[in-house]
Every structure is written in C-alpha cells, then in structure tokens.
Design a protein around this motif. Structure first.
Motif, PDB file in Angstrom:
ATOM      1  N   ALA A  43       0.831  -1.209   0.000  1.00 22.49           N
ATOM      2  CA  ALA A  43       0.000   0.000   0.000  1.00 22.49           C
ATOM      3  C   ALA A  43       0.865   1.258   0.000  1.00 22.49           C
ATOM      4  CB  ALA A  43      -0.919  -0.011   1.220  1.00 22.49           C
ATOM      5  N   GLN A  44       0.312   2.314  -0.602  1.00 24.56           N
ATOM      6  CA  GLN A  44       0.983   3.612  -0.584  1.00 24.56           C
ATOM      7  C   GLN A  44      -0.049   4.720  -0.758  1.00 24.56           C
ATOM      8  OE1 GLN A  44       3.542   3.480  -4.132  1.00 24.56           O
ATOM      9  NE2 GLN A  44       2.280   5.131  -4.964  1.00 24.56           N
ATOM     10  N   VAL A  45       0.286   5.907  -0.276  1.00 19.38           N
ATOM     11  CA  VAL A  45      -0.562   7.077  -0.490  1.00 19.38           C
ATOM     12  C   VAL A  45      -0.344   7.540  -1.933  1.00 19.38           C
ATOM     13  CG1 VAL A  45      -0.990   9.478   0.149  1.00 19.38           C
ATOM     14  CG2 VAL A  45      -0.520   7.790   1.926  1.00 19.38           C
ATOM     15  N   ASN A  46      -1.449   7.665  -2.669  1.00 20.51           N
ATOM     16  CA  ASN A  46      -1.374   8.126  -4.057  1.00 20.51           C
ATOM     17  C   ASN A  46      -1.647   9.619  -4.185  1.00 20.51           C
ATOM     18  OD1 ASN A  46      -0.901   5.542  -5.088  1.00 20.51           O
ATOM     19  ND2 ASN A  46      -3.071   5.130  -5.371  1.00 20.51           N
ATOM     20  N   TRP A  47      -2.501  10.150  -3.295  1.00 17.41           N
ATOM     21  CA  TRP A  47      -2.972  11.531  -3.426  1.00 17.41           C
ATOM     22  C   TRP A  47      -3.414  12.013  -2.052  1.00 17.41           C
ATOM     23  CZ3 TRP A  47      -7.623  13.685  -2.138  1.00 17.41           C
ATOM     24  CH2 TRP A  47      -7.880  14.965  -2.631  1.00 17.41           C
ATOM     25  N   THR A  48      -3.295  13.315  -1.819  1.00 18.15           N
ATOM     26  CA  THR A  48      -3.796  13.900  -0.569  1.00 18.15           C
ATOM     27  C   THR A  48      -4.598  15.160  -0.864  1.00 18.15           C
ATOM     28  OG1 THR A  48      -1.729  15.132  -0.322  1.00 18.15           O
ATOM     29  CG2 THR A  48      -1.917  13.059   0.900  1.00 18.15           C
ATOM     30  N   GLY A  49      -5.570  15.409   0.001  1.00 18.25           N
ATOM     31  CA  GLY A  49      -6.331  16.651   0.002  1.00 18.25           C
ATOM     32  C   GLY A  49      -6.030  17.377   1.298  1.00 18.25           C
ATOM     33  N   PRO A 104      -0.171  16.122   5.547  1.00 18.68           N
ATOM     34  CA  PRO A 104       0.885  16.649   4.676  1.00 18.68           C
ATOM     35  C   PRO A 104       0.603  16.293   3.227  1.00 18.68           C
ATOM     36  CG  PRO A 104       1.794  15.197   6.394  1.00 18.68           C
ATOM     37  CD  PRO A 104       0.310  15.083   6.447  1.00 18.68           C
ATOM     38  N   PRO A 105       0.955  17.167   2.299  1.00 19.65           N
ATOM     39  CA  PRO A 105       0.809  16.795   0.886  1.00 19.65           C
ATOM     40  C   PRO A 105       1.734  15.620   0.570  1.00 19.65           C
ATOM     41  CG  PRO A 105       1.440  19.117   1.126  1.00 19.65           C
ATOM     42  CD  PRO A 105       1.490  18.506   2.483  1.00 19.65           C
ATOM     43  N   VAL A 106       1.309  14.779  -0.352  1.00 18.25           N
ATOM     44  CA  VAL A 106       2.180  13.705  -0.817  1.00 18.25           C
ATOM     45  C   VAL A 106       3.006  14.253  -1.975  1.00 18.25           C
ATOM     46  CG1 VAL A 106       0.531  12.684  -2.456  1.00 18.25           C
ATOM     47  CG2 VAL A 106       2.317  11.265  -1.445  1.00 18.25           C
ATOM     48  N   ILE A 107       4.256  13.857  -2.025  1.00 14.94           N
ATOM     49  CA  ILE A 107       5.141  14.288  -3.090  1.00 14.94           C
ATOM     50  C   ILE A 107       5.494  13.061  -3.934  1.00 14.94           C
ATOM     51  CG2 ILE A 107       7.353  15.349  -3.676  1.00 14.94           C
ATOM     52  CD1 ILE A 107       7.245  16.687  -0.869  1.00 14.94           C
ATOM     53  N   LEU A 116      -8.603   3.059  -1.536  1.00 12.49           N
ATOM     54  CA  LEU A 116      -9.348   3.456  -0.352  1.00 12.49           C
ATOM     55  C   LEU A 116      -9.104   4.935  -0.084  1.00 12.49           C
ATOM     56  CD1 LEU A 116      -7.999   0.435   0.157  1.00 12.49           C
ATOM     57  CD2 LEU A 116      -9.375   0.609   2.215  1.00 12.49           C
ATOM     58  N   VAL A 117     -10.097   5.594   0.487  1.00  8.45           N
ATOM     59  CA  VAL A 117      -9.940   6.975   0.916  1.00  8.45           C
ATOM     60  C   VAL A 117      -9.999   6.978   2.434  1.00  8.45           C
ATOM     61  CG1 VAL A 117     -10.900   9.307   0.872  1.00  8.45           C
ATOM     62  CG2 VAL A 117     -10.977   7.871  -1.185  1.00  8.45           C
ATOM     63  N   PHE A 118      -9.007   7.615   3.040  1.00  5.26           N
ATOM     64  CA  PHE A 118      -8.940   7.750   4.493  1.00  5.26           C
ATOM     65  C   PHE A 118      -9.030   9.216   4.860  1.00  5.26           C
ATOM     66  CE2 PHE A 118      -7.538   3.491   4.249  1.00  5.26           C
ATOM     67  CZ  PHE A 118      -7.741   2.935   5.495  1.00  5.26           C
ATOM     68  N   ALA A 119      -9.627   9.484   6.005  1.00  2.78           N
ATOM     69  CA  ALA A 119      -9.672  10.837   6.554  1.00  2.78           C
ATOM     70  C   ALA A 119      -8.844  10.854   7.830  1.00  2.78           C
ATOM     71  CB  ALA A 119     -11.102  11.248   6.859  1.00  2.78           C
ATOM     72  N   ALA A 120      -7.940  11.797   7.927  1.00  3.32           N
ATOM     73  CA  ALA A 120      -7.168  11.967   9.155  1.00  3.32           C
ATOM     74  C   ALA A 120      -8.060  12.658  10.181  1.00  3.32           C
ATOM     75  CB  ALA A 120      -5.925  12.802   8.888  1.00  3.32           C
ATOM     76  N   SER A 162      -7.639  16.921   4.344  1.00  3.82           N
ATOM     77  CA  SER A 162      -7.619  15.963   5.444  1.00  3.82           C
ATOM     78  C   SER A 162      -7.799  14.528   4.956  1.00  3.82           C
ATOM     79  CB  SER A 162      -8.721  16.298   6.458  1.00  3.82           C
ATOM     80  OG  SER A 162      -9.997  16.230   5.843  1.00  3.82           O
ATOM     81  N   SER A 163      -7.881  14.354   3.657  1.00  2.00           N
ATOM     82  CA  SER A 163      -8.104  13.011   3.113  1.00  2.00           C
ATOM     83  C   SER A 163      -6.922  12.544   2.291  1.00  2.00           C
ATOM     84  CB  SER A 163      -9.384  12.982   2.275  1.00  2.00           C
ATOM     85  OG  SER A 163      -9.255  13.832   1.154  1.00  2.00           O
ATOM     86  N   MET A 164      -6.848  11.236   2.139  1.00  2.00           N
ATOM     87  CA  MET A 164      -5.765  10.598   1.388  1.00  2.00           C
ATOM     88  C   MET A 164      -6.342   9.438   0.609  1.00  2.00           C
ATOM     89  SD  MET A 164      -3.378  10.186   4.741  1.00  2.00           S
ATOM     90  CE  MET A 164      -4.844  10.148   5.787  1.00  2.00           C
TER      91      MET A 164
END
Length: 184
Positions: free
Chosen positions: A88-94, A138-141, A123-127, A96-98
């Motif tokens: 798994a990895q973070v693909n995108w961030t808003g 944090p923004p994903v780079i 999947l979408v997660f909310a911090a 408060s969501s990822m």
C-alpha cells in the motif's frame, strides 16, 4: 516534482510517497476460507484495510479512518497456504483526506515462484484528531514517474467520486420534491 496540492490546502511540509509505503504479509489458513474452499474475499478486504490504514496513519502522523473503498478487484482466487503480500501507498492527498492504493500479491508459502497479483483496491482515508474531527495531512510528493501517474489517476477517481455523490444527492432531492422518495 513537487506535490500538486495548492499551498492553501496544507501548511505542513510534504512527504514523499516512499515515506509511508508498506507491505503486510500473511499466510492464509483453513480458517480464512469460504464455502468454496478458497480464501474469503472479506479476509482479503480486511488485510487491504489494515495495510491502507497503516499507510494513512504513517503519512498523516496520527489516526486516520476509512472513508470509502473503491474498485476492490479480485483477479484470481487465493488458496490456503498462499503467502499474501498487501502493498500500500498514499497516491494523493487533500486537506484531510488521502487516497491509498493497494496491490494484493500471493505466492505459495513453500515454493520459490514469483508472486502473482490477485487483487487491488483504492481506499480513501480521513485523518482525524482526538475528537474525531478532520485534521490536515501533509501533501504527498510523488517522486517517480509511476507515483506521478498514480497521483494523476487518483485525481480522476476523486473527481468521479465527487460527481457521483453530487448526482445521487440531486436525484434524491428531485425524487423527494416529486413526492416519490421512499426514504431509504
């Protein structure tokens, strides 16, 4: 490439995709099977949610909750004795969501053959903070070309999720105004 998130979205420093990427592995046993004798899809979905949750928590630096699961795809059955790897990895961030992308691979526990992709999901997660309220992430780079492609594809999926939600709300409002809503 820097994150394509407007500076107003987050004052937090960005994190590369690789900072929270993780793999969880699990050997499938008889207790994981369904009536057909293969591993139950729900068992795989739990592993997917666990891996994605770990990544979301690592990226956001705290608690994150599952908001939605998109496109869970099962490509081939998983069998008892398979060693399943959930990457798994973070693909995108808003704000408060990822969006977390997950790839499910399987290999026989006692063979040295390469793992085969058996599934995937987004999947979408909310911090959230201690009170359960959304908190900034944090923004994903995205660093590699593959990560950049995943980021762009995640933006498309987000646009589609929002459009689908808006269309459903509009349809429900229209049906309610016409007095034909069944309140379900």
């Amino acid at each position: 490439m820097t994150a394509q998130v407007p500076s107003a979205e987050s004052d937090l420093p960005g994190k590369p995709t690789s900072a929270s990427r993780t793999t969880l592995s699990h050997i499938m046993t008889v207790s994981d099977t369904n009536l057909l004798g293969t591993v139950h899809g729900g068992v795989i979905m739990k592993l997917v949610d666990d891996a994605a949750g770990a990544v979301a928590g690592r990226h956001s630096g705290g608690p994150a909750v599952t908001a939605s699961m998109d496109e869970m795809v099962f490509l081939v059955p998983v069998r008892v004795g398979d060693l399943v790897h959930v990457r798994a990895q973070v693909n995108w961030t808003g704000r408060s969501s990822m969006e977390v992308g997950v790839r499910v691979m399987a290999e026989r526990w006692n063979e040295s053959t390469p793992a085969t992709q058996v599934g995937s999901a987004y999947l979408v997660f909310a911090a959230v903070d201690a009170e359960g309220r959304p908190r900034p992430v944090p923004p994903v780079i995205p660093a590699s070309e593959r990560d950049k492609r995943r980021y762009q594809e995640a933006q498309i999926r987000r646009t589609h999720r929002l459009a689908r939600r808006r269309a459903i709300k509009e349809l429900r409002a229209k049906r309610a105004a016409e007095g034909i809503d069944d309140h379900r």
